[in-house]
Scaffold this active site. Structure first.
Site, PDB file in Angstrom:
ATOM      1  N   SER A   9       0.790  -1.122   0.016  1.00 33.31           N
ATOM      2  CA  SER A   9       0.025  -0.019  -0.103  1.00 33.31           C
ATOM      3  C   SER A   9       0.979   1.437   0.043  1.00 33.31           C
ATOM      4  CB  SER A   9      -0.998   0.191   1.263  1.00 33.31           C
ATOM      5  OG  SER A   9      -1.328   1.343   1.358  1.00 33.31           O
ATOM      6  N   ASP A  36      -5.014   3.732  -1.751  1.00 35.77           N
ATOM      7  CA  ASP A  36      -5.977   3.759  -0.884  1.00 35.77           C
ATOM      8  C   ASP A  36      -6.446   5.202  -1.151  1.00 35.77           C
ATOM      9  OD1 ASP A  36      -6.120   1.584   0.904  1.00 35.77           O
ATOM     10  OD2 ASP A  36      -3.944   2.035   1.425  1.00 35.77           O
ATOM     11  N   ASP A 179      -6.572  -6.085   4.860  1.00 29.92           N
ATOM     12  CA  ASP A 179      -5.918  -4.884   4.674  1.00 29.92           C
ATOM     13  C   ASP A 179      -5.924  -4.246   6.209  1.00 29.92           C
ATOM     14  OD1 ASP A 179      -5.252  -2.391   4.052  1.00 29.92           O
ATOM     15  OD2 ASP A 179      -7.174  -1.955   3.047  1.00 29.92           O
ATOM     16  N   GLY A 180      -4.659  -3.888   6.604  1.00 29.88           N
ATOM     17  CA  GLY A 180      -4.559  -3.140   7.848  1.00 29.88           C
ATOM     18  C   GLY A 180      -3.620  -3.821   8.710  1.00 29.88           C
ATOM     19  N   GLY A 181      -2.560  -3.477   8.807  1.00 34.42           N
ATOM     20  CA  GLY A 181      -1.569  -3.669   9.951  1.00 34.42           C
ATOM     21  C   GLY A 181      -0.954  -5.071   9.624  1.00 34.42           C
TER      22      GLY A 181
HETATM   23  C1  DX5 Z   1      -6.125   2.128   5.484  1.00 29.18           C
HETATM   24  C2  DX5 Z   1      -5.967   1.589   4.202  1.00 29.18           C
HETATM   25  C3  DX5 Z   1      -4.833   0.569   4.186  1.00 29.18           C
HETATM   26  C4  DX5 Z   1      -3.444   0.802   4.862  1.00 29.18           C
HETATM   27  C5  DX5 Z   1      -2.534  -0.179   4.985  1.00 29.18           C
HETATM   28  O1  DX5 Z   1      -7.285   2.950   5.263  1.00 29.18           O
HETATM   29  O2  DX5 Z   1      -6.957   0.888   3.600  1.00 29.18           O
HETATM   30  O3  DX5 Z   1      -4.628  -0.062   2.976  1.00 29.18           O
HETATM   31  O4  DX5 Z   1      -3.024   1.981   4.145  1.00 29.18           O
HETATM   32  O5  DX5 Z   1      -1.204   0.117   5.748  1.00 29.18           O
HETATM   33  P1  DX5 Z   1      -0.832  -0.819   6.951  1.00 29.18           P
HETATM   34  O6  DX5 Z   1      -0.454  -1.885   6.463  1.00 29.18           O
HETATM   35  O7  DX5 Z   1       0.404   0.050   7.222  1.00 29.18           O
HETATM   36  O8  DX5 Z   1      -1.954  -0.802   8.114  1.00 29.18           O
HETATM   37 ZN    ZN Z   2      -6.683  -0.229   1.596  1.00 28.50          ZN
END
Ligand code: DX5
Ligand code: ZN
Length: 228
Positions: A9, A36, A179-181
């Site tokens: 991302s 995003d 998606d996320g963390g």
């Molecule tokens: C959050 C986004 C994610 C995020 C992922 O709103 O949809 O795609 O950027 O980033 P990380 O992997 O750092 O959580």
């Molecule tokens: Zn995302």
């Protein structure tokens, strides 16, 4: 079971150097780039729009996985398709069966893929379950939309497992994207529960060697697959 795919991302990189972010994804062998798009209404941040997606499109051939975190996707669907998105993901929270059908017609007419995303506390709606055969990717968000760099909400794991099982039970080829963390420390938990497309912002671009971080995530997820 579907193939493991890594989707960096670019939101987690220097936003003044998105070309650099794309180069890292290409060098690291990413399967797709996760873009995003946030409108400041659906989620508390404003990122970029179709103009940026179009500019990046001319710089690589990687699959563009555009995650629309916006309130009114019907106003922008054409623009993001024209800009070169290959997979256009909409949020279940702003759709119903009828608006899904309208968007699907537009995306399908261009020969592109449609994704459906859910926030951590959103369950798969009935109208979506009835239309799963038209969804190429189910995006299970493991942080609240808005920002990169948050920690994964592990309370989403049972939902991830349930949705992966549903996809398998119906014999669908739907990708289950998480998606996320996503980080090297938790990617195996996610893969064990059927997540096969792994989005990583900080888990790639926050690392000292982001090119190598893509392989690290892939290898760890594949270890789980081999053991299953
Ligand atoms: C959050 C986004 C994610 C995020 C992922 O709103 O949809 O795609 O950027 O980033 P990380 O992997 O750092 O959580
Ligand atoms: Zn995302």
């Amino acid at each position: 079971m579907s193939e493991i795919k890594i989707a960096p991302s670019i939101l987690a990189w220097d936003l003044g150097d998105l070309e650099g972010a794309i180069e890292i994804s290409v060098k690291g062998g990413a399967d797709q780039v996760h873009l995003d798009v946030i409108d400041g209404h659906f989620a508390p941040n404003i990122t970029f729009g179709p103009g940026t997606v179009k500019a990046l499109r001319s710089r690589c051939n990687l699959k563009f996985d555009t995650h629309l975190m916006i309130d009114s996707p019907h106003l922008y669907v054409d623009k993001f398709l024209e800009a070169g998105s290959d997979l256009l993901t909409f949020h279940a929270e702003v759709l119903n069966g009828s608006s899904f059908d309208d968007l699907y017609r537009v995306v399908h007419a261009k020969g592109k893929e449609m994704g459906l995303a859910m926030k951590p506390k959103t369950e798969l709606p009935r109208w979506a379950s009835d239309r799963l055969d038209r969804v190429s990717t189910l995006v299970i968000m493991t942080v609240n939309p808005g920002f990169s760099g948050q920690s994964m909400d592990m309370s989403v794991m049972p939902k991830l497992q349930k949705i992966s099982a549903l996809v398998e039970h119906r014999g669908l080829m739907t990708d289950v994207e998480v998606d996320g963390g996503v980080e090297p420390e938790n990617v195996q938990e996610v893969a064990k529960r059927g997540g096969n497309v792994l989005v990583a912002g900080a888990g790639v671009y926050g690392k000292k060697d982001p090119v190598n971080a893509i392989s690290v995530l892939r290898e760890r997820a594949l270890q789980v697959r081999k053991a299953q």
